[in-house]
Design a protein around this motif. Structure first.
Motif, PDB file in Angstrom:
ATOM      1  N   MET A 144       0.836  -1.185   0.000  1.00 30.84           N
ATOM      2  CA  MET A 144       0.000   0.000   0.000  1.00 30.84           C
ATOM      3  C   MET A 144       0.884   1.253   0.000  1.00 30.84           C
ATOM      4  N   TYR A 145       0.645   2.147  -0.943  1.00 37.20           N
ATOM      5  CA  TYR A 145       1.384   3.409  -0.935  1.00 37.20           C
ATOM      6  C   TYR A 145       0.930   4.268   0.247  1.00 37.20           C
ATOM      7  N   GLU A 146      -0.376   4.274   0.488  1.00 35.50           N
ATOM      8  CA  GLU A 146      -0.948   4.952   1.651  1.00 35.50           C
ATOM      9  C   GLU A 146      -1.764   3.933   2.438  1.00 35.50           C
ATOM     10  N   PRO A 147      -1.828   4.062   3.766  1.00 40.59           N
ATOM     11  CA  PRO A 147      -2.550   3.072   4.582  1.00 40.59           C
ATOM     12  C   PRO A 147      -4.017   2.911   4.201  1.00 40.59           C
ATOM     13  N   ASP A 148      -4.644   3.988   3.685  1.00 40.06           N
ATOM     14  CA  ASP A 148      -6.065   3.913   3.375  1.00 40.06           C
ATOM     15  C   ASP A 148      -6.334   3.633   1.897  1.00 40.06           C
ATOM     16  N   ASP A 149      -5.303   3.205   1.133  1.00 37.00           N
ATOM     17  CA  ASP A 149      -5.528   2.853  -0.261  1.00 37.00           C
ATOM     18  C   ASP A 149      -6.410   1.609  -0.365  1.00 37.00           C
TER      19      ASP A 149
END
Length: 350
Positions: A144-149
Motif C-alpha cells: 500500500m502506498y498509503e494506509p487507506d488505499d
C-alpha cells in the motif's frame, strides 16, 4: 527548434512587466541586445542535437524569438574537432536549422561547443561525459502506498553504493513493456493486439511536498533530448545528488500503479499478457543536473507563472549567452517481472 519556438522560462532572467501593479522596476545591466540561447544534453544516443536560438531585448516583446539562419557552430571532443552537421528539416527528430552530430562519446570525454550569430556576442559552453551508474539491485513487490488505499501499488526499491571520491548526480527513468504470448499457437502478426513499450508514471514518497527549499529526490518532465519541461506525454525523470549518502548505500522506493498479469482466450487459444519493467540509469554531469533542478524549482514556485521567479531559479553554463550544455551516461537494468498472481480476464471478442 531554431525558428519560432518559445524560450524556456527556466532560462529567461527577465520578469514580465505587470501593468496592473503599482510598483516600478529599474532593470539595470541590460544592453538592449539579444543573446544566443543554447540547449543541449548529450545522452549517449546516436544523435546529439544542439538547439541554437536567440533572445530579444524587453523592448522588442512580443516579437520573439529572432531567426538564427546566420548562426555558425563548432564542436570539439578532447580538443579535437568533431563533425557537426546542420539539419535541413529532413532528419527525423531534428528540427530544421538545428546542429547535430552522429559521433558517440565516452566517459571522461570533454565536449566544447561554440556558436556565433551575426550581430550578437559569440558563446561557448563546456561539459564532460560522466562515468557510468553504479551497479544496482532492484526489488519488486506489492504494498500500500498509503494506509487507506484500496489496492496495492507496485514498489520498485533501487539500491546502489555511491562513490565517495566525487560529487555524483543520478537519474532514473522507468520503462515498461507489455507482451502477449500464445505459446506458439498463433502468429503474433495475426493478433489484433501488439506488444508495446511505454513510460509509466512514478509516485515518489514526497510528491505531496512542494517545498522548493527541501533537499530531496526531484522529478521533471524530460523529452529524452534537450528539454526538462513539457507536456504530459514527456518522460518522467527522477533525479537527485549524493549529498545525503555520499560514500554510502543509496536506497529509493518508486511506486507505480499496479496492473496484474492476466490471461484470456482468443479464437480458443489461451493468451497471456505480461508487463515487465526496466530502469534507465543515468549519471548526470553537474550542468545537466542543475539545468533540470532549475526547471523543477521554477515549476514548483508559486510565483513562476507570473514571471516573478527568483534569480536562484536560473541556471546557465553558456559563456556569453544563456542556456545549458550538459551530458549524461545511460545504462539499463535487466527487465523486472511483474509481481503478483496472474488473473483471468474475459475472452477477447473483436
Amino acid at each position: 527548434m531554431t525558428h519560432g519556438m518559445k524560450i524556456s522560462p527556466c532560462i529567461i532572467t527577465l520578469a514580465l512587466l505587470c501593468t496592473s501593479c503599482n510598483y516600478s522596476f529599474d532593470l539595470k545591466g541590460l544592453d538592449g541586445k539579444g543573446k544566443i540561447y543554447v540547449t543541449c544534453i548529450s545522452r549517449g544516443a546516436d544523435t546529439t542535437v544542439f538547439d541554437v536560438r536567440t533572445t530579444v531585448s524587453i523592448s522588442d516583446v512580443p516579437d520573439r524569438p529572432l531567426s538564427v539562419t546566420s548562426s555558425r557552430a563548432s564542436l570539439t571532443v578532447n580538443g579535437s574537432g568533431a563533425e557537426l552537421l546542420r539539419s535541413d528539416g529532413s532528419v527525423p527528430g531534428v528540427a530544421e536549422g538545428s546542429f547535430y552530430t552522429l559521433d558517440r562519446f565516452s566517459s571522461g570525454d570533454v565536449l566544447e561547443f561554440r556558436a556565433s550569430v551575426d550581430g550578437l556576442d559569440d558563446v561557448s559552453a563546456r561539459t564532460q561525459v560522466p562515468g557510468s551508474f553504479p551497479e544496482v539491485s532492484v526489488d519488486a513487490g506489492l504494498e500500500m502506498y498509503e494506509p487507506d488505499d484500496y489496492s496495492e501499488s507496485l514498489r520498485l526499491t533501487v539500491k546502489f553504493m555511491d562513490d565517495p571520491s566525487e560529487e555524483d548526480f543520478y537519474g532514473i527513468i522507468v520503462k515498461s513493456r507489455v507482451s502477449y504470448d500464445t505459446g506458439g499457437s498463433l502468429n503474433p502478426a495475426d493478433l489484433p493486439f501488439k506488444d508495446y513499450e511505454s513510460y509509466p508514471y512514478v509516485i515518489l514518497p514526497d510528491d505531496n511536498d512542494e517545498s522548493s527549499s527541501k533537499e530531496r529526490v526531484l522529478h521533471v518532465d524530460y523529452d529524452l533530448r534537450n528539454s526538462f519541461e513539457g507536456s504530459v506525454s514527456d518522460v518522467q525523470l527522477i533525479l537527485w545528488d549524493d549529498v545525503g549518502f555520499n560514500g554510502g548505500t543509496a536506497s529509493l522506493d518508486l511506486f507505480l500503479n499496479h496492473e496484474p498479469d492476466y490471461y484470456f482466450t482468443y479464437q480458443g487459444v489461451r493468451v497471456e499478457c505480461r508487463t515487465e519493467y526496466r530502469l534507465l540509469l543515468l549519471k548526470l554531469s553537474p550542468e545537466a543536473y542543475y539545468a533540470a533542478k532549475a526547471c523543477y524549482i521554477y515549476m514548483h514556485n508559486s510565483y513562476g507563472d507570473i514571471g516573478l521567479s527568483s534569480p536562484a531559479f536560473i541556471y546557465s553554463n553558456v559563456i556569453g549567452g544563456i542556456g545549458y550544455f550538459g551530458a549524461m551516461h545511460q545504462s539499463e537494468s535487466d527487465w523486472i517481472g511483474n509481481p503478483g498472481e496472474m488473473v483471468e480476464n474475459q475472452p477477447y471478442i473483436q
